[in-house]
Design a protein around this motif. Sequence first.
Motif, PDB file in Angstrom:
ATOM      1  N   LEU A 128      24.854   6.837   6.583  1.00 21.89           N
ATOM      2  CA  LEU A 128      25.282   5.475   6.858  1.00 21.89           C
ATOM      3  C   LEU A 128      24.195   4.667   7.555  1.00 21.89           C
ATOM      4  O   LEU A 128      23.315   5.220   8.228  1.00 21.89           O
ATOM      5  CB  LEU A 128      26.527   5.484   7.751  1.00 21.89           C
ATOM      6  N   SER A 129      24.285   3.356   7.422  1.00 21.43           N
ATOM      7  CA  SER A 129      23.421   2.463   8.189  1.00 21.43           C
ATOM      8  C   SER A 129      23.942   2.368   9.623  1.00 21.43           C
ATOM      9  O   SER A 129      25.060   2.815   9.935  1.00 21.43           O
ATOM     10  CB  SER A 129      23.409   1.075   7.563  1.00 21.43           C
ATOM     11  N   GLY A 130      23.145   1.757  10.491  1.00 22.25           N
ATOM     12  CA  GLY A 130      23.581   1.595  11.874  1.00 22.25           C
ATOM     13  C   GLY A 130      24.852   0.774  11.988  1.00 22.25           C
ATOM     14  O   GLY A 130      25.751   1.096  12.768  1.00 22.25           O
ATOM     15  N   GLY A 131      24.948  -0.292  11.186  1.00 26.18           N
ATOM     16  CA  GLY A 131      26.147  -1.113  11.218  1.00 26.18           C
ATOM     17  C   GLY A 131      27.369  -0.389  10.702  1.00 26.18           C
ATOM     18  O   GLY A 131      28.475  -0.558  11.227  1.00 26.18           O
ATOM     19  N   GLN A 132      27.187   0.447   9.683  1.00 30.95           N
ATOM     20  CA  GLN A 132      28.312   1.236   9.160  1.00 30.95           C
ATOM     21  C   GLN A 132      28.788   2.261  10.183  1.00 30.95           C
ATOM     22  O   GLN A 132      29.992   2.465  10.364  1.00 30.95           O
ATOM     23  CB  GLN A 132      27.903   1.920   7.861  1.00 30.95           C
ATOM     24  N   ARG A 133      27.850   2.891  10.883  1.00 30.76           N
ATOM     25  CA  ARG A 133      28.241   3.853  11.920  1.00 30.76           C
ATOM     26  C   ARG A 133      29.030   3.160  13.032  1.00 30.76           C
ATOM     27  O   ARG A 133      29.998   3.710  13.559  1.00 30.76           O
ATOM     28  CB  ARG A 133      27.005   4.552  12.489  1.00 30.76           C
ATOM     29  N   GLN A 134      28.622   1.945  13.376  1.00 30.61           N
ATOM     30  CA  GLN A 134      29.344   1.223  14.417  1.00 30.61           C
ATOM     31  C   GLN A 134      30.762   0.886  13.965  1.00 30.61           C
ATOM     32  O   GLN A 134      31.710   0.930  14.763  1.00 30.61           O
ATOM     33  CB  GLN A 134      28.598  -0.062  14.800  1.00 30.61           C
ATOM     34  N   ARG A 135      30.942   0.627  12.674  1.00 27.58           N
ATOM     35  CA  ARG A 135      32.289   0.340  12.168  1.00 27.58           C
ATOM     36  C   ARG A 135      33.163   1.589  12.130  1.00 27.58           C
ATOM     37  O   ARG A 135      34.374   1.510  12.325  1.00 27.58           O
ATOM     38  CB  ARG A 135      32.195  -0.321  10.792  1.00 27.58           C
ATOM     39  N   VAL A 136      32.561   2.758  11.902  1.00 27.82           N
ATOM     40  CA  VAL A 136      33.329   4.003  12.003  1.00 27.82           C
ATOM     41  C   VAL A 136      33.810   4.184  13.441  1.00 27.82           C
ATOM     42  O   VAL A 136      34.972   4.541  13.680  1.00 27.82           O
ATOM     43  CB  VAL A 136      32.480   5.213  11.578  1.00 27.82           C
ATOM     44  N   ALA A 137      32.928   3.930  14.402  1.00 26.46           N
ATOM     45  CA  ALA A 137      33.311   4.055  15.812  1.00 26.46           C
ATOM     46  C   ALA A 137      34.413   3.064  16.167  1.00 26.46           C
ATOM     47  O   ALA A 137      35.314   3.373  16.956  1.00 26.46           O
ATOM     48  CB  ALA A 137      32.090   3.839  16.703  1.00 26.46           C
ATOM     49  N   LEU A 138      34.367   1.870  15.587  1.00 33.19           N
ATOM     50  CA  LEU A 138      35.427   0.893  15.816  1.00 33.19           C
ATOM     51  C   LEU A 138      36.757   1.417  15.276  1.00 33.19           C
ATOM     52  O   LEU A 138      37.789   1.333  15.950  1.00 33.19           O
ATOM     53  CB  LEU A 138      35.065  -0.438  15.161  1.00 33.19           C
ATOM     54  N   ALA A 139      36.733   1.972  14.058  1.00 30.27           N
ATOM     55  CA  ALA A 139      37.960   2.540  13.480  1.00 30.27           C
ATOM     56  C   ALA A 139      38.493   3.666  14.353  1.00 30.27           C
ATOM     57  O   ALA A 139      39.713   3.817  14.511  1.00 30.27           O
ATOM     58  CB  ALA A 139      37.687   3.038  12.068  1.00 30.27           C
ATOM     59  N   ARG A 140      37.606   4.459  14.949  1.00 31.74           N
ATOM     60  CA  ARG A 140      38.020   5.565  15.819  1.00 31.74           C
ATOM     61  C   ARG A 140      38.765   5.050  17.053  1.00 31.74           C
ATOM     62  O   ARG A 140      39.711   5.688  17.528  1.00 31.74           O
ATOM     63  CB  ARG A 140      36.774   6.357  16.244  1.00 31.74           C
ATOM     64  N   VAL A 141      38.370   3.893  17.569  1.00 32.40           N
ATOM     65  CA  VAL A 141      39.077   3.300  18.699  1.00 32.40           C
ATOM     66  C   VAL A 141      40.386   2.657  18.245  1.00 32.40           C
ATOM     67  O   VAL A 141      41.415   2.768  18.912  1.00 32.40           O
ATOM     68  CB  VAL A 141      38.173   2.260  19.404  1.00 32.40           C
ATOM     69  N   LEU A 142      40.351   1.985  17.101  1.00 31.68           N
ATOM     70  CA  LEU A 142      41.537   1.277  16.625  1.00 31.68           C
ATOM     71  C   LEU A 142      42.693   2.214  16.299  1.00 31.68           C
ATOM     72  O   LEU A 142      43.861   1.813  16.349  1.00 31.68           O
ATOM     73  CB  LEU A 142      41.184   0.443  15.389  1.00 31.68           C
ATOM     74  N   ILE A 143      42.399   3.473  15.968  1.00 28.79           N
ATOM     75  CA  ILE A 143      43.470   4.412  15.626  1.00 28.79           C
ATOM     76  C   ILE A 143      44.199   4.921  16.863  1.00 28.79           C
ATOM     77  O   ILE A 143      45.319   5.427  16.766  1.00 28.79           O
ATOM     78  CB  ILE A 143      42.914   5.592  14.795  1.00 28.79           C
ATOM     79  N   GLU A 144      43.585   4.772  18.026  1.00 29.97           N
ATOM     80  CA  GLU A 144      44.204   5.241  19.256  1.00 29.97           C
ATOM     81  C   GLU A 144      45.279   4.258  19.732  1.00 29.97           C
ATOM     82  O   GLU A 144      45.229   3.069  19.426  1.00 29.97           O
ATOM     83  CB  GLU A 144      43.153   5.416  20.356  1.00 29.97           C
TER      84      GLU A 144
END
Length: 251
Positions: A128-144
Amino acid sequence: MTGVQLQGDLWIGGAPLIRGLALGFAAGRWSCLLGPSGVGKSTIARLIAGLPGPYRLEGALATADGQSLAGRVAMLAQEPQLLPWADLVQNVTIGARLRGVRPDIARARALLGEVGLAGMEARHPAALSGGQRQRVALARVLIEECPVVVLDEPFSALDTVTRLAMQDLAARLLRGRTVILITHDPLEAVRLADQGWLLGRGGAEPLDLPASPTPRDFRAADTLAAQARLLARLHDQSLKTDRKEPCHAPH
């Protein structure tokens, strides 16, 4: 809903970082901390999230309901901190796995779609690109489902258009939570925050934000006017800091 209050002096090692803090993060609202690099925004984020570090608070960190923050805070740090050996779904659901509960795979896949990564679920972070990795991390927070969410520069690696879209998504999915947003971006602060502060060495000054509901239209006159005022304050703050820096003769 959980409000958070922070009062006192923040220290790094033996040196004061910010004195006279008096911050009240309103329950169910978005609060923003804005300011230059190195002023202590991320340190406050780590303090609220209960993460270790070389800092201490001479004061009090408390909740409006009197309960501990432990286990009630989800944090998105500046670095995505993804597991390199895990695919995207596994990364998004790591919180549930660590707690020993069944992960919601369908929800994880849906969130990956909402952050623009549909079809990439089986990929690993290295692809993934840096921006894509940041969006995965965002999804990880949003699921909580934590009542308090700390977002430390959550959109900094994204291009402008994607950043606006992710701001809107986070505002929608985190509505009703107590969100503490750390940012350098005046427009981001104006778009998302119900309340906020400009941090400096001497403490925190309230932000002048529009009365319109969030997320505010980036094209609206009141949004643009508030952004200009914040930029001016940041510029003035920078000039004052520069004047205080000692001059050293070159060797």
